[in-house]
Write a protein that holds these residues in place. Structure first.
Motif, mmCIF file in Angstrom:
data_model
loop_
_atom_site.group_PDB
_atom_site.id
_atom_site.type_symbol
_atom_site.label_atom_id
_atom_site.label_comp_id
_atom_site.label_asym_id
_atom_site.label_seq_id
_atom_site.Cartn_x
_atom_site.Cartn_y
_atom_site.Cartn_z
ATOM 1 N N ARG A 186 0.533 -0.830 0.071
ATOM 2 C CA ARG A 186 -0.099 -0.506 0.467
ATOM 3 C C ARG A 186 1.178 1.265 -0.166
ATOM 4 O O ARG A 186 0.411 2.128 -0.524
ATOM 5 C CB ARG A 186 -0.952 0.088 1.214
ATOM 6 N N ALA A 187 1.723 1.228 0.511
ATOM 7 C CA ALA A 187 3.074 2.222 0.882
ATOM 8 C C ALA A 187 3.958 2.051 -0.614
ATOM 9 O O ALA A 187 4.879 3.878 -0.763
ATOM 10 C CB ALA A 187 3.765 2.356 1.950
ATOM 11 N N GLY A 188 3.495 1.399 -1.359
ATOM 12 C CA GLY A 188 4.796 0.971 -2.406
ATOM 13 C C GLY A 188 5.421 0.656 -2.327
ATOM 14 O O GLY A 188 6.800 0.682 -3.750
ATOM 15 N N ARG A 189 5.873 -0.128 -1.173
ATOM 16 C CA ARG A 189 8.491 0.243 -1.265
ATOM 17 C C ARG A 189 7.439 -2.079 -1.064
ATOM 18 O O ARG A 189 7.368 -2.286 -0.758
ATOM 19 C CB ARG A 189 7.874 0.090 0.446
ATOM 20 N N LYS A 190 8.134 -2.070 -2.659
ATOM 21 C CA LYS A 190 8.091 -3.309 -2.650
ATOM 22 C C LYS A 190 9.308 -4.078 -2.519
ATOM 23 O O LYS A 190 9.019 -5.386 -2.492
ATOM 24 C CB LYS A 190 8.092 -3.666 -4.528
ATOM 25 N N LEU A 191 10.000 -3.247 -2.758
ATOM 26 C CA LEU A 191 11.151 -4.444 -1.921
ATOM 27 C C LEU A 191 11.327 -4.733 -0.379
ATOM 28 O O LEU A 191 11.617 -5.875 -0.145
ATOM 29 C CB LEU A 191 12.240 -3.396 -1.747
ATOM 30 N N GLU A 192 10.900 -3.692 0.254
ATOM 31 C CA GLU A 192 10.304 -4.478 1.495
ATOM 32 C C GLU A 192 9.422 -5.021 1.999
ATOM 33 O O GLU A 192 9.011 -6.064 2.764
ATOM 34 C CB GLU A 192 9.203 -2.768 2.186
ATOM 35 N N ALA A 193 7.959 -4.864 1.108
ATOM 36 C CA ALA A 193 7.081 -6.370 0.968
ATOM 37 C C ALA A 193 7.868 -7.777 1.095
ATOM 38 O O ALA A 193 7.275 -8.407 1.055
ATOM 39 C CB ALA A 193 5.993 -6.072 -0.415
ATOM 40 N N ALA A 194 8.631 -8.023 -0.087
ATOM 41 C CA ALA A 194 9.461 -8.828 -0.634
ATOM 42 C C ALA A 194 10.759 -9.382 0.418
ATOM 43 O O ALA A 194 10.290 -10.339 0.931
ATOM 44 C CB ALA A 194 10.236 -8.656 -1.984
ATOM 45 N N LEU A 195 10.925 -8.413 1.133
ATOM 46 C CA LEU A 195 11.608 -8.843 2.249
ATOM 47 C C LEU A 195 10.604 -9.056 3.516
ATOM 48 O O LEU A 195 11.230 -9.591 4.622
ATOM 49 C CB LEU A 195 12.232 -7.845 2.739
ATOM 50 N N ALA A 196 10.036 -8.560 3.506
ATOM 51 C CA ALA A 196 9.335 -9.103 4.867
ATOM 52 C C ALA A 196 7.955 -10.636 4.745
ATOM 53 O O ALA A 196 8.457 -10.794 5.487
ATOM 54 C CB ALA A 196 7.000 -8.415 4.644
ATOM 55 N N LEU A 197 8.465 -11.111 3.079
ATOM 56 C CA LEU A 197 8.213 -12.517 3.358
ATOM 57 C C LEU A 197 9.280 -13.251 3.394
ATOM 58 O O LEU A 197 8.978 -14.322 4.468
ATOM 59 C CB LEU A 197 7.082 -12.726 2.249
ATOM 60 N N ALA A 198 10.430 -13.169 2.312
ATOM 61 C CA ALA A 198 11.721 -14.134 2.590
ATOM 62 C C ALA A 198 12.363 -13.526 3.911
ATOM 63 O O ALA A 198 13.452 -15.021 4.360
ATOM 64 C CB ALA A 198 12.219 -13.487 1.856
ATOM 65 N N VAL A 199 12.711 -12.556 4.867
ATOM 66 C CA VAL A 199 13.326 -12.326 5.856
ATOM 67 C C VAL A 199 13.292 -13.404 6.958
ATOM 68 O O VAL A 199 14.199 -14.770 7.762
ATOM 69 C CB VAL A 199 13.574 -11.223 6.300
ATOM 70 N N PRO A 200 11.701 -13.771 7.377
ATOM 71 C CA PRO A 200 11.260 -14.037 8.325
ATOM 72 C C PRO A 200 11.363 -15.831 8.107
ATOM 73 O O PRO A 200 12.231 -16.703 9.075
ATOM 74 C CB PRO A 200 9.738 -14.226 8.530
ATOM 75 N N VAL A 201 11.288 -16.456 7.090
ATOM 76 C CA VAL A 201 12.173 -18.102 6.077
ATOM 77 C C VAL A 201 13.239 -17.696 6.091
ATOM 78 O O VAL A 201 13.654 -19.290 6.838
ATOM 79 C CB VAL A 201 11.244 -17.539 4.934
ATOM 80 N N LEU A 202 14.109 -16.764 6.352
ATOM 81 C CA LEU A 202 15.617 -17.510 5.974
ATOM 82 C C LEU A 202 15.620 -17.386 8.187
ATOM 83 O O LEU A 202 16.308 -18.310 8.037
ATOM 84 C CB LEU A 202 16.208 -15.611 5.387
ATOM 85 N N ALA A 203 15.684 -16.603 8.695
ATOM 86 C CA ALA A 203 15.762 -16.559 9.849
ATOM 87 C C ALA A 203 14.790 -18.420 10.586
ATOM 88 O O ALA A 203 16.157 -18.194 11.573
ATOM 89 C CB ALA A 203 14.538 -15.608 11.084
ATOM 90 N N ILE A 204 13.851 -18.455 9.681
ATOM 91 C CA ILE A 204 13.582 -19.883 11.178
ATOM 92 C C ILE A 204 14.166 -21.237 10.425
ATOM 93 O O ILE A 204 14.841 -21.721 10.688
ATOM 94 C CB ILE A 204 12.216 -19.842 10.589
ATOM 95 N N LEU A 205 14.887 -21.193 8.683
ATOM 96 C CA LEU A 205 15.333 -21.869 8.186
ATOM 97 C C LEU A 205 16.984 -22.226 8.783
ATOM 98 O O LEU A 205 17.405 -23.196 8.821
ATOM 99 C CB LEU A 205 15.435 -21.993 6.844
ATOM 100 N N LEU A 206 17.247 -20.881 8.987
ATOM 101 C CA LEU A 206 18.763 -20.872 9.784
ATOM 102 C C LEU A 206 18.403 -21.519 11.253
ATOM 103 O O LEU A 206 19.608 -22.382 11.204
ATOM 104 C CB LEU A 206 19.102 -19.026 10.057
ATOM 105 N N THR A 207 18.059 -20.664 11.536
ATOM 106 C CA THR A 207 17.069 -21.479 13.437
ATOM 107 C C THR A 207 17.194 -23.252 13.156
ATOM 108 O O THR A 207 17.347 -24.314 13.784
ATOM 109 C CB THR A 207 16.182 -20.891 13.658
ATOM 110 N N SER A 208 16.396 -23.438 11.715
ATOM 111 C CA SER A 208 15.986 -24.881 11.832
ATOM 112 C C SER A 208 17.615 -26.023 11.560
ATOM 113 O O SER A 208 17.622 -27.467 12.055
ATOM 114 C CB SER A 208 15.367 -25.502 11.186
ATOM 115 N N TRP A 209 18.208 -25.496 10.427
ATOM 116 C CA TRP A 209 18.883 -26.229 9.842
ATOM 117 C C TRP A 209 19.922 -26.258 9.791
ATOM 118 O O TRP A 209 21.389 -26.999 10.474
ATOM 119 C CB TRP A 209 18.466 -25.526 7.518
ATOM 120 N N LEU A 210 20.783 -25.252 10.822
ATOM 121 C CA LEU A 210 22.088 -24.968 11.629
ATOM 122 C C LEU A 210 21.965 -24.761 13.090
ATOM 123 O O LEU A 210 23.242 -25.200 13.467
ATOM 124 C CB LEU A 210 22.718 -23.744 10.688
#
Length: 302
Positions: A186-210
């Motif tokens: 809604r604010a037109g921040r497409k990069l942040e929208a992508a990061l809002a999805l990707a970064v939590p997933v990255l944190a979870i994967l690093l926790t579980s796999w590493l």
């Protein structure tokens, strides 16, 4: 006419490369070829990279190509990132590209490179998360703090404990993540929208796999350090705080984390140190990954 040697009028700019100059006034210089220029007097500007510059006033300089410039006296401007700059008055300079600016003197503005200021707290949180788990690596026993926390929530009813752990449920975390994405779009921040999805997933994967296999801390037959429930929740909550950019969002986020901590410890899923380690690690990953907003430069009026 062509002057191959440097010229240094009062308040002007010194050109160290061969240039074609036209002097229409006192201290002015027109540089028509890429030049490396320096200046140290009132209102001058130092160009440390090839630049196309034009001077139209007493000691002013106009940089029309990306340049690395520094200034040291009254009315000077320090540009530490490639910038399009224009000099319009006695040595003043205006930076027209997004930058972080600080006014330091009469009519001056200091333009600094976008500094990843969030890297410092991110590094601190990351190091603390790694160090916190070391005493418990490869073990199953709780620490003194863990035992104290378990005793503090032991009197809570089973129904209340189950309710407190709800913020860590996948459907709650997913809903919060979707909210963050919607706010970004809604604010037109497409990069942040992508990061809002990707970064939590990255944190979870690093926790579980590493991290969990690395620390090898067990409770009830499960690897527990750092807490994956906590990492998922805190990562999304941190994203929401960064997306909204409002301090008031920190309050409900902190309350949700506090409730989840009591619920996870009370249900016997995790030790308190697991939750703290998960919190620190999630914050670290998000801050490292998130872009720092740039400020539009504003010349100092001081």
């Amino acid at each position: 006419m062509t002057h191959p040697r440097p010229r240094r009028p009062h308040g002007g700019a010194t050109t160290l490369a061969r240039v074609r100059t036209i002097g229409p006034g006192r201290g002015s210089a027109t540089t028509l070829t890429p030049a490396r220029t320096t200046g140290t007097d009132h209102g001058d500007a130092t160009t440390l990279t090839p630049a196309r510059t034009t001077g139209t006033d007493h000691g002013s300089a106009t940089t029309l190509t990306p340049a690395r410039t520094t200034g040291t006296d009254h009315g000077s401007a320090t540009t530490l990132t490639p910038a399009r700059t224009t000099g319009t008055d006695h040595g003043d300079a205006t930076t027209l590209t997004p930058a972080r600016t600080i006014g330091t003197g009469r009519g001056s503005a200091t333009t600094l490179a976008p500094v990843r200021t969030m890297w410092v707290p991110a590094a601190v949180c990351g190091v603390l998360a790694l160090l916190l788990g070391l005493p418990f690596a490869g073990g199953t026993a709780p620490g003194a703090v863990d035992r104290a926390a378990a005793g503090a929530v032991a009197h809570l009813s089973p129904g209340l404990v189950r309710a407190l752990v709800l913020p860590t449920e996948p459907y709650v975390v997913l809903a919060l993540g979707v909210l963050a994405v919607v706010l970004c779009l809604r604010a037109g921040r497409k990069l942040e929208a992508a990061l809002a999805l990707a970064v939590p997933v990255l944190a979870i994967l690093l926790t579980s796999w590493l991290l969990k296999p690395l620390y090898d801390r067990w409770k009830n037959g499960t690897l527990v350090y750092p807490s994956g429930h906590t990492v998922s929740l805190v990562a999304v909550l941190t994203v929401l705080v960064l997306v909204t950019r409002k301090a008031i969002v920190v309050v409900p986020a902190a309350l949700a984390l506090l409730a989840a901590t009591a619920g996870l410890v009370g249900m016997g899923y995790h030790y308190l140190t697991d939750v703290v380690g998960g919190t620190l690690f999630a914050v670290s990953v998000v801050l490292f990954s998130w872009p720092v907003p740039r400020r539009v430069p504003v010349p100092s009026g001081g």
